[in-house]
Design a protein around this motif. Structure first.
Motif, PDB file in Angstrom:
ATOM      1  N   CYS A 165       3.771   6.664  51.341  1.00  0.00           N
ATOM      2  CA  CYS A 165       4.736   7.512  50.648  1.00  0.00           C
ATOM      3  C   CYS A 165       4.536   9.002  50.907  1.00  0.00           C
ATOM      4  CB  CYS A 165       4.694   7.244  49.146  1.00  0.00           C
ATOM      5  SG  CYS A 165       6.203   7.700  48.263  1.00  0.00           S
ATOM      6  N   ASP A 166       3.443   9.380  51.541  1.00  0.00           N
ATOM      7  CA  ASP A 166       3.215  10.810  51.761  1.00  0.00           C
ATOM      8  C   ASP A 166       4.143  11.396  52.805  1.00  0.00           C
ATOM      9  OD1 ASP A 166       1.133  11.309  49.856  1.00  0.00           O
ATOM     10  OD2 ASP A 166      -0.160  10.070  51.109  1.00  0.00           O
ATOM     11  N   VAL A 167       4.860  10.544  53.548  1.00  0.00           N
ATOM     12  CA  VAL A 167       5.873  11.068  54.473  1.00  0.00           C
ATOM     13  C   VAL A 167       7.119  11.516  53.714  1.00  0.00           C
ATOM     14  CG1 VAL A 167       5.039   9.660  56.377  1.00  0.00           C
ATOM     15  CG2 VAL A 167       6.869   8.779  54.909  1.00  0.00           C
ATOM     16  N   SER A 168       7.291  11.006  52.500  1.00  0.00           N
ATOM     17  CA  SER A 168       8.467  11.361  51.683  1.00  0.00           C
ATOM     18  C   SER A 168       8.037  11.511  50.230  1.00  0.00           C
ATOM     19  CB  SER A 168       9.551  10.296  51.813  1.00  0.00           C
ATOM     20  OG  SER A 168       9.017   9.001  51.594  1.00  0.00           O
ATOM     21  N   PRO A 169       7.301  12.590  49.913  1.00  0.00           N
ATOM     22  CA  PRO A 169       6.726  12.744  48.577  1.00  0.00           C
ATOM     23  C   PRO A 169       7.765  12.811  47.471  1.00  0.00           C
ATOM     24  CG  PRO A 169       6.548  14.786  49.837  1.00  0.00           C
ATOM     25  CD  PRO A 169       6.975  13.723  50.796  1.00  0.00           C
ATOM     26  N   GLU A 170       8.984  13.199  47.800  1.00  0.00           N
ATOM     27  CA  GLU A 170      10.035  13.265  46.786  1.00  0.00           C
ATOM     28  C   GLU A 170      10.418  11.875  46.271  1.00  0.00           C
ATOM     29  OE1 GLU A 170      12.045  12.464  50.643  1.00  0.00           O
ATOM     30  OE2 GLU A 170      10.405  13.768  49.956  1.00  0.00           O
ATOM     31  N   LYS A 171      10.021  10.829  46.992  1.00  0.00           N
ATOM     32  CA  LYS A 171      10.329   9.458  46.574  1.00  0.00           C
ATOM     33  C   LYS A 171       9.212   8.830  45.739  1.00  0.00           C
ATOM     34  CE  LYS A 171      14.144   9.349  49.039  1.00  0.00           C
ATOM     35  NZ  LYS A 171      15.482   9.316  48.383  1.00  0.00           N
ATOM     36  N   SER A 172       8.107   9.533  45.557  1.00  0.00           N
ATOM     37  CA  SER A 172       6.957   8.972  44.859  1.00  0.00           C
ATOM     38  C   SER A 172       7.309   8.547  43.430  1.00  0.00           C
ATOM     39  CB  SER A 172       5.816   9.995  44.808  1.00  0.00           C
ATOM     40  OG  SER A 172       4.738   9.514  44.034  1.00  0.00           O
ATOM     41  N   LEU A 173       6.672   7.473  42.987  1.00  0.00           N
ATOM     42  CA  LEU A 173       6.823   6.998  41.615  1.00  0.00           C
ATOM     43  C   LEU A 173       5.674   7.484  40.731  1.00  0.00           C
ATOM     44  CD1 LEU A 173       8.043   3.327  42.262  1.00  0.00           C
ATOM     45  CD2 LEU A 173       9.411   5.339  41.652  1.00  0.00           C
ATOM     46  N   MET A 174       5.081   8.609  41.102  1.00  0.00           N
ATOM     47  CA  MET A 174       3.970   9.170  40.339  1.00  0.00           C
ATOM     48  C   MET A 174       4.297   9.380  38.860  1.00  0.00           C
ATOM     49  SD  MET A 174       0.815   9.853  40.632  1.00  0.00           S
ATOM     50  CE  MET A 174       0.663   9.866  42.431  1.00  0.00           C
TER      51      MET A 174
END
Length: 317
Positions: free
Chosen positions: A160-169
């Motif tokens: 997911c670090d290629v698209s951090p805006e998609k993280s479910l953090m």
């Protein structure tokens, strides 16, 4: 899934035995590891000769908390790779039923199976999702989780670090929730063996006891802290990966493959026969990934440098 059924990328030694050459002759496109890794910084004195100390671990966790925007009330645990955590997570809850939407990374199923769990989508005690999914790149949302009432939720964000805006953090604060992060994929240093789990402080406390002291080597602590603090490198790398993945799609589609998805670190294609395409490229000492559950799928990571013209020649000859 039994341990004997696990399959992975890599395996260059076996490929050389079958198709010839030596390791240095081969281009390994069978994994989703960034082929242009983070530059290793100089090590401070004592990194190799002393046991890792608390200051180095604190520096790593501070950098991780900032990079992934983890609130202070959420715990972070570092380990020698995400796989070490995957092996231990099933022991955090009494055995029961787990839902693992397939196809996906098979170590989760293997680990839960080895610890006595049963896979079921009917009122499971635990749910595992890979986000984005490996190998097809599927993205999840909080509303699309397969078992919202599960007591244990594991979200594997290794890619997911290629698209951090998609993280479910934002879900990390939910009780019973664990989010996995792999260092080796995006930063291209898989051999360093560094991974993280973020989430429920009680569960992480139990994991910390299981892993014991010195769960991360001194060199990994130092490199990880430097890399996680380098936002400029991360930003430029994401931009490059977007362009490189488009270039790979262009080459494969020209050769007759259909792109099914993936991430900017790996691409999944539909081809006439995955094994035939793998053999064809292996004859040029280029290794790719096939899947036992779908004979028409072929997954490729990104080439770099001279790998690009070699792949293009292999696809056109």
């Amino acid at each position: 899934m039994k341990a004997s059924q696990r399959d992975h990328g890599g395996g260059i030694d076996a490929a050389t035995t079958r198709y010839g050459g030596t390791r240095i002759d081969w281009i390994d496109l069978s994994t989703g590891i960034n082929p242009q890794p983070y530059p290793i910084p100089a090590f401070p004195a004592g990194t190799w000769t002393q046991l890792p100390d608390s200051a180095a671990m604190n520096a790593l966790i501070t950098a991780a908390r900032h990079f992934w925007k983890v609130p202070e009330d959420i715990d972070i645990l570092a380990s020698s790779g995400a796989s070490a955590l995957i092996a231990q997570i099933p022991t955090l809850h009494a055995t029961g039923e787990v839902v693992i939407p397939a196809p996906t990374y098979n170590e989760h199923a293997a680990s839960f199976d080895a610890n006595g769990w049963q896979q079921s989508s009917h009122n499971p005690n635990a749910q595992i999702i890979v986000h984005p999914n490996n190998p097809d790149g599927r993205l999840w949302t909080p509303a699309s989780l397969p078992a919202p009432e599960a007591q244990l939720t594991v979200i594997d964000e290794s890619f997911c670090d290629v698209s951090p805006e998609k993280s479910l953090m934002p879900l990390a604060g939910r009780p019973g929730t664990l989010i996995l992060k792999s260092f080796g994929k995006f930063w291209g240093l898989a051999g360093l063996r560094l991974g993280f789990v973020i989430g429920d402080p009680t569960l992480l406390s139990h994991l910390r006891e299981r892993l014991g002291p010195w769960s991360v080597s001194g060199p990994a602590l130092h490199i990880g802290a430097a890399a996680l603090s380098d936002e400029k490198w991360a930003t430029s790398t994401r931009l490059r990966l977007v362009e490189d993945s488009k270039r790979l799609d262009g080459l494969m589609q020209t050769a007759g493959a259909e792109c099914l998805g993936g991430t900017t670190l790996f691409r999944l294609y539909n081809v006439s026969s995955g094994s035939d395409w793998q053999t064809r490229l292996a004859q040029h000492h280029i290794w790719t990934r096939t899947f036992p559950y779908n004979k028409q799928w072929l997954r490729l990571g990104l080439p770099t440098g001279e790998g690009w013209p070699r792949l293009e020649r292999a696809l056109t000859e």
